[in-house]
Scaffold this motif. Sequence first.
Motif, PDB file in Angstrom:
ATOM      1  N   LYS A 207       0.834  -1.195   0.000  1.00 16.30           N
ATOM      2  CA  LYS A 207       0.000   0.000   0.000  1.00 16.30           C
ATOM      3  C   LYS A 207       0.869   1.244   0.000  1.00 16.30           C
ATOM      4  O   LYS A 207       1.930   1.272   0.638  1.00 16.30           O
ATOM      5  CB  LYS A 207      -0.916   0.027   1.233  1.00 16.30           C
ATOM      6  N   SER A 208       0.407   2.264  -0.679  1.00 12.43           N
ATOM      7  CA  SER A 208       1.096   3.546  -0.602  1.00 12.43           C
ATOM      8  C   SER A 208       0.842   4.165   0.763  1.00 12.43           C
ATOM      9  O   SER A 208      -0.151   3.834   1.441  1.00 12.43           O
ATOM     10  CB  SER A 208       0.594   4.489  -1.692  1.00 12.43           C
ATOM     11  N   ASP A 211      -2.695   5.725   0.900  1.00 13.51           N
ATOM     12  CA  ASP A 211      -3.822   4.802   1.017  1.00 13.51           C
ATOM     13  C   ASP A 211      -3.923   4.214   2.423  1.00 13.51           C
ATOM     14  O   ASP A 211      -5.019   4.119   2.989  1.00 13.51           O
ATOM     15  CB  ASP A 211      -3.690   3.670  -0.004  1.00 13.51           C
ATOM     16  N   GLU A 214      -5.225   6.775   4.891  1.00 14.38           N
ATOM     17  CA  GLU A 214      -6.679   6.942   4.783  1.00 14.38           C
ATOM     18  C   GLU A 214      -7.423   5.792   5.453  1.00 14.38           C
ATOM     19  O   GLU A 214      -8.431   6.001   6.140  1.00 14.38           O
ATOM     20  CB  GLU A 214      -7.090   7.044   3.316  1.00 14.38           C
ATOM     21  N   ASP A 215      -6.932   4.561   5.252  1.00 15.30           N
ATOM     22  CA  ASP A 215      -7.557   3.407   5.895  1.00 15.30           C
ATOM     23  C   ASP A 215      -7.486   3.507   7.408  1.00 15.30           C
ATOM     24  O   ASP A 215      -8.431   3.126   8.113  1.00 15.30           O
ATOM     25  CB  ASP A 215      -6.865   2.108   5.454  1.00 15.30           C
ATOM     26  N   TRP A 230      -3.289  13.047  -7.365  1.00 17.25           N
ATOM     27  CA  TRP A 230      -4.310  12.563  -6.427  1.00 17.25           C
ATOM     28  C   TRP A 230      -5.590  13.374  -6.579  1.00 17.25           C
ATOM     29  O   TRP A 230      -6.702  12.821  -6.617  1.00 17.25           O
ATOM     30  CB  TRP A 230      -3.779  12.657  -4.999  1.00 17.25           C
ATOM     31  N   TYR A 234      -9.217  11.730  -7.786  1.00 14.31           N
ATOM     32  CA  TYR A 234     -10.256  11.497  -6.791  1.00 14.31           C
ATOM     33  C   TYR A 234     -11.197  12.678  -6.527  1.00 14.31           C
ATOM     34  O   TYR A 234     -12.289  12.484  -6.005  1.00 14.31           O
ATOM     35  CB  TYR A 234      -9.617  11.082  -5.455  1.00 14.31           C
ATOM     36  N   TRP A 408     -11.591  13.515   2.318  1.00 10.35           N
ATOM     37  CA  TRP A 408     -11.819  12.063   2.377  1.00 10.35           C
ATOM     38  C   TRP A 408     -13.277  11.758   2.055  1.00 10.35           C
ATOM     39  O   TRP A 408     -13.573  10.809   1.313  1.00 10.35           O
ATOM     40  CB  TRP A 408     -11.468  11.531   3.769  1.00 10.35           C
ATOM     41  N   LYS A 411     -13.913  12.302  -1.683  1.00  6.81           N
ATOM     42  CA  LYS A 411     -13.339  11.202  -2.455  1.00  6.81           C
ATOM     43  C   LYS A 411     -14.207   9.948  -2.384  1.00  6.81           C
ATOM     44  O   LYS A 411     -14.375   9.230  -3.376  1.00  6.81           O
ATOM     45  CB  LYS A 411     -11.935  10.885  -1.923  1.00  6.81           C
ATOM     46  N   ASN A 412     -14.786   9.677  -1.210  1.00  6.59           N
ATOM     47  CA  ASN A 412     -15.484   8.407  -0.983  1.00  6.59           C
ATOM     48  C   ASN A 412     -16.996   8.535  -0.936  1.00  6.59           C
ATOM     49  O   ASN A 412     -17.681   7.563  -0.596  1.00  6.59           O
ATOM     50  CB  ASN A 412     -15.002   7.791   0.341  1.00  6.59           C
TER      51      ASN A 412
END
Length: 443
Positions: A207-208, A211, A214-215, A230, A234, A408, A411-412
């Motif tokens: 994973k970067s 990422d 964010e998780d 980015w 996104y 965030w 983006k989601n």
Amino acid sequence: MRIIFIVLDFIAFIAATFLGSFIRTGQYDCFYAVTNLTVLTPSFFLSIFLLWIFSFYEFDFIHKKLFKYQNIILIFILNSFLSAGLIYFTSTLFKTTTPKTNLFIILALYFLFVYLSRRIYIALKLKLKKINMVFLGSSHTVDTIIEEISKYSNYNIFINSETVDSKITKIILKNFKKISFVVVSNELLSSKHKWQQDFLLKGLVVKSEMDFFEDLFSRVPKIAFDNSLWLLNYISNRNTGRSIKRAADILISLILLPFCFTAGLIIYFAVLVCDRQNPIFVQIRVGVNGKIIVLYKFRTMIIGTENSTKLGKILRRFRLDELPQLFNILKGDASFVGPRPIWSKEYKYLNKYIHNHKLRNIVRPGITGWAQLNYAAPNFSKFIRQPNEENEANFLRASEKRLAYDLWYIKNQSISLDMEIIFKTIKRMFISDKKITKAEKDS
């Protein structure tokens, strides 16, 4: 994992119904138990709904300790009263003995299972499952991740290296079965190395840093603000589903309007009588694409002061001061969910000092939002009153963190995420803002 626990909870509810029926009557009567189960099935689905709101089905990143077990008592009380009301209107259709008494016994047994099952699951997961992490590269984002996971015993930093040489590569490939995640800095990812494909071919989860950040935190890292790629990937195109969301806003507003209008009318006259002030407070804020909008709220502060009115604390505690903003939603100035709108003066100020701050207004502002749930808003008026260097630094740092949560969300964003935010906002009505402030200091 959520599906497994929902199934287990349903089995436990059936078992609690049979056991509760036995406790109630002192004898085993299958027909009586099945009848109770039929009557109380809606109570189970209500339980699922409340447990979801209060995060008892959140199993990602279990180390965050999302379960606040005292909330089970609150869920039990809410479920009991709501289910008792439902039974009152439906019990005449079924021949049951004192169904409300059965309800309390069965729910007590059921929520005892919920409490014990989560306790046991977390204890086993934290004890048995070690999460071995590999960090490659160096950056502020990587340092922040390491600082966070170092607080938890189930995380083990297997390797932390600023560079990747043949020795490091061999160690990782040799122990690939033990490694849970490989987190790589953006700088190393942008370079061409054979080890990247070797890791992927071995099935390692790479994973970067962005990422994984964010998780872990459910917000974007600060470097995302300045990363053009980015932003283009996104944030640039957020029109998908906008018309559906607008239609849902209008439909839900029209459904809620009669109830909110009645409640609003009561609050209006209560403020007028108790506080002897104009009940409606007007705020000039910034909406979608930088458009100036006028928000309506019930007055909760004494004019010209920072002190709450007699009813102000109650209205703000349960977010009842926001009811007039239903008209803002109908007008199209706001949505139910989105980044909270800020003052125009604050907006202009932050645009000067925070790169790409304007992007939080690429979508309609909301009555509630992801940042509002996770982070107490920075106090611009306090900074204006005491504009010194320390207060400015603190205000900008807090504003950057709020922007991280807002981006965030942008983006989601999805219908399911909006629903989650609305449900958790209902939960927040029972939580003091001071607890949110304390939580943010710990994160």
